[in-house]
Design an enzyme around this catalytic site. Sequence first.
Site, PDB file in Angstrom:
ATOM      1  CG  HIS A 379      37.885  29.885   6.037  1.00  0.00           C
ATOM      2  ND1 HIS A 379      37.044  29.080   5.312  1.00  0.00           N
ATOM      3  CD2 HIS A 379      37.097  30.588   6.884  1.00  0.00           C
ATOM      4  CE1 HIS A 379      35.806  29.308   5.676  1.00  0.00           C
ATOM      5  NE2 HIS A 379      35.805  30.221   6.646  1.00  0.00           N
ATOM      6  CE  LYS A 570      43.681  24.896  -7.492  1.00  0.00           C
ATOM      7  NZ  LYS A 570      42.956  24.348  -6.375  1.00  0.00           N
ATOM      8  NE  ARG A 571      43.586  35.701  -5.895  1.00  0.00           N
ATOM      9  CZ  ARG A 571      43.275  36.849  -5.289  1.00  0.00           C
ATOM     10  NH1 ARG A 571      42.018  37.163  -5.049  1.00  0.00           N
ATOM     11  NH2 ARG A 571      44.226  37.697  -4.928  1.00  0.00           N
ATOM     12  CE  LYS A 576      45.005  28.956  -3.582  1.00  0.00           C
ATOM     13  NZ  LYS A 576      43.924  28.129  -3.028  1.00  0.00           N
ATOM     14  CB  THR A 678      35.178  24.888  -2.573  1.00  0.00           C
ATOM     15  OG1 THR A 678      35.792  26.137  -2.905  1.00  0.00           O
ATOM     16  CG2 THR A 678      34.941  24.834  -1.084  1.00  0.00           C
ATOM     17  CE  LYS A 682      32.740  25.791  -6.207  1.00  0.00           C
ATOM     18  NZ  LYS A 682      33.348  27.127  -6.025  1.00  0.00           N
TER      19      LYS A 682
HETATM   20  C1  8GP Z   1      40.300  29.379   1.684  1.00  0.00           C
HETATM   21  C2  8GP Z   1      41.205  28.156   1.731  1.00  0.00           C
HETATM   22  O1  8GP Z   1      42.454  28.451   1.149  1.00  0.00           O
HETATM   23  C3  8GP Z   1      40.539  27.047   0.931  1.00  0.00           C
HETATM   24  O2  8GP Z   1      41.308  25.884   1.030  1.00  0.00           O
HETATM   25  C4  8GP Z   1      39.134  26.798   1.476  1.00  0.00           C
HETATM   26  O3  8GP Z   1      38.471  25.872   0.665  1.00  0.00           O
HETATM   27  C5  8GP Z   1      38.341  28.090   1.489  1.00  0.00           C
HETATM   28  O4  8GP Z   1      39.035  29.068   2.237  1.00  0.00           O
HETATM   29  C6  8GP Z   1      36.975  27.920   2.098  1.00  0.00           C
HETATM   30  O5  8GP Z   1      37.058  27.331   3.354  1.00  0.00           O
HETATM   31  N1  8GP Z   1      40.876  30.448   2.450  1.00  0.00           N
HETATM   32  C7  8GP Z   1      40.745  31.703   2.037  1.00  0.00           C
HETATM   33  O6  8GP Z   1      40.194  31.989   0.981  1.00  0.00           O
HETATM   34  C8  8GP Z   1      41.280  32.723   2.914  1.00  0.00           C
HETATM   35  O7  8GP Z   1      41.829  32.434   3.944  1.00  0.00           O
HETATM   36  N2  8GP Z   1      41.072  33.956   2.500  1.00  0.00           N
HETATM   37  C9  8GP Z   1      41.289  35.048   3.343  1.00  0.00           C
HETATM   38  C10 8GP Z   1      42.325  35.919   3.348  1.00  0.00           C
HETATM   39  C11 8GP Z   1      41.052  36.347   2.682  1.00  0.00           C
END
Ligand code: 8GP
Length: 837
Positions: A379, A570-571, A576, A678, A682
């Site tokens: 991810h 978003k975070r 970002k 994602t 939305k």
């Molecule tokens: C996120 C990605 O940053 C985001 O682009 C993607 O849409 C989402 O995963 C679902 O695939 N990644 C994370 O949230 C991530 O890596 N989190 C982990 C460290 C907790």
Amino acid sequence: RLPESNTETEVPLSLGSAGVALDAETQVSQIQQALVNNLHWVQGKDEQFANAHDYYTALAHSVRNQLLKKRIRTAKTYAEAKAKNVYYLSAEFLMGRQLGNGLINLGMYDTMRHALADCGLDLDELLEREAEPGLGNGGLGRLAACFMDSLTTLNLPAIGYGIRYEFGIFTQLIRQGHQVEAPDKWLSYGNPWEIARPDYRVEIKFGGHTEVYKKDGDDDYQVRWIQAQTVIGIPHDVPVPGYGTDNVNLLRLWKAEAGEAFDLDAFNAGDYFGAVANKMISENITKVLYPNDETRQGKELRLQQQYFFVACSLQDIIRLHLRDHSNLGNLAEFSAIQLNDTHPAIGVAELMRLLIDEYSFEWAAAWQITQRTFGYTNHTLMPEALEKWSVDLFGKLLPRHLEIIYEINHRFLAQVKLRYPNDPDRLERLSLIEEGGERRVRMANLACVGSHAINGVAALHTELLKQEVLQDFYELWPDKFSNKTNGITPRRWLLQCNPRLAQLISETIGDSWITNLDDLKQLEAHLDDEAFRHAWQAIKQENKWSLARYIHDAVGIEVNPDSMFDVQIKRIHEYKRQLMNVLHVITLYNRMVQNPGDHVVPRTVIFGGKAAPGYAMAKLVVKLINAVADVVNNDPSVNGRLKVVFLPNYNVSQAQRLFPASDLSEQISTAGMEASGTGNMKFALNGALTIGTLDGANVEIREEVGADNFFLFGLTTEQVAACKAVGHNPWYYYDTNPELKRTLDVIASGLFSPGEPDLFLPILDSLLVDDPYMVMADFAAYVQCQEHVSRTYEDRDRWVRMAILNTARIGKFSADRTIADYAREIWKVKAVPVAGE
Ligand code: 8GP
């Protein structure tokens, strides 16, 4: 005005797709009867003493009963079918509130609203009583939740396995503009959605050592693990409904309890506290979610959490398999286990341990089963998010797993050596163990070696995985790799959160889009229908009015619902680039101060998002946003044409209010850094236009909605790399772009930090010293693109047409499509629909 309760503990509601259609009056009276029964027999209160929370709980139990009825039939159907199951292992499930979603998926929403109103209760108010289960950080956890919805909607047998954190993602408070964290006590009023299953408890070992022994009557040596500590895992089941189906799947979350809760020896020796100490240590394991999004943390408790939930889940999977099959030899034919990032990757070693040490499989057979069972989804491309655990810590906590990992590595590297005889560098890169300095176990490498399928979450991301982060694995096994572009559930993210728009769409093209999102394409035929466009715009306007009221209640800021709602939620992370957005706000502000008479398109710039508590730069950006808001919102010369809002404590519930009311979606990460995103999907689904870079799924969204309906700007991934290769010089942009210079100078002047002139120096330093996220390089293009956005917004009819096209063409990003792709290409699972009653 409720009926008398009766002695039935629950009156059956024959609603939903399978229910015998009762006349409306009967339905309403049944709902009311169920509610009053639950109020009396679950909450133990009558109308005189019941408060809103009691009514919420009573209502939740009514819905839960419907779900459990379906669940019972689902469990039977799956067992009889002996079908292949999906087991989705994820350290995070960011489910959002359950009641509204349950009502929607059961098809009971409108009837329930009516039945409640009939006895003087407001459904919306009761829905607000539910604590949000924030068992995730952001994108990864929310994706898992959307996947659960789609798995059930598609009738695929599945269990989501995770952790029942006692404290979820922290509550974000803003004090004097700074983020302050408070614990999330989401369980303090109980959780009506979960059922504890102590009968399915499992024992989990930690620490200790291994030893070789001979099994009775056997000449072969076996290894056994003599643990130092035992922890008990208690599953808590949450039913997961699908839309328009009788199938109900499970989310099974593990809670840690002490093996020996009470140390009798200590107690007898008079040490009462010592007697319960072990209980406290054990229960710590599932106490709290680590609040870091995309950064690794080498904390021992985190590794304990990971091993704990994975080991619990694998024992459970094996129990289920052996219930229906005579042995584990065919495990892979009936189980597909998906690793949601590397957090559950220890499962590879654990399954090997179980097969070899506990079930006496030979290595080769065990390895084949393991590889065929696991799939791995990556991810993130951020190198600091790739998990690595110190070998020391690993050996201390999981001595047997370290041995197994060494053996996997030994055999794997032997294979690599055959293929690449004189390539020690490659061997070093592929090794499961990082050498040099402190030796560490590379969890991504373990996941790649132990899985038959590896996937990224957007086309660009998968390409970058193949070319960069996982290049060596790609060269070794190109066939293991595939892309599965992320998706979102249209149930929560349109039908539930934007009922007005959902209704207009259904009135226009029918409601098949709810489970077949591509059908939204039919909206294109109505683009030239003026009445339709008007209705569309009126709904956006109403949604903006309700968000304006919410903003006023939450932070006391009055915003103009006729202004453009420009939203970044978003975070908070440097990549970002919330910072670039604030710099744009400051630039707009500077222009208004310098040229007060100029025509401007009014904007409300809304931010929401949490910063990891230890991420100083992200927290400083939160402070900067709030400081800029203070100045801009209170400057009379701005005259309400620009407002800045930071909404505290962004979460799923808040997101459900924000997406429907947004005009502009900010997707402005540095190209090559956002795996997918994602939220971008939305927004578009709810008719917001995107300003964005060619990053993550933005690329595919733009392909789908058309370049004319997407505001593109910024360097591409290749350009970013080229720029960095020749040496990126942020000063160049400062020296040659007078507006950018002025913007940074205003920050440096202390305008936004009265009494603390140096407060934002770290931000300026980061921008001017190395600017790792290319904010300086992309700034001019961003501002120019924003001007294009403003001009377009002025032509409201054109904007509405573009918005409709965004919604109409976003069908690809349904999580139903994503899950169907995983099911067909990775998991090889088939639907097992539960027959109607
Ligand atoms: C996120 C990605 O940053 C985001 O682009 C993607 O849409 C989402 O995963 C679902 O695939 N990644 C994370 O949230 C991530 O890596 N989190 C982990 C460290 C907790």
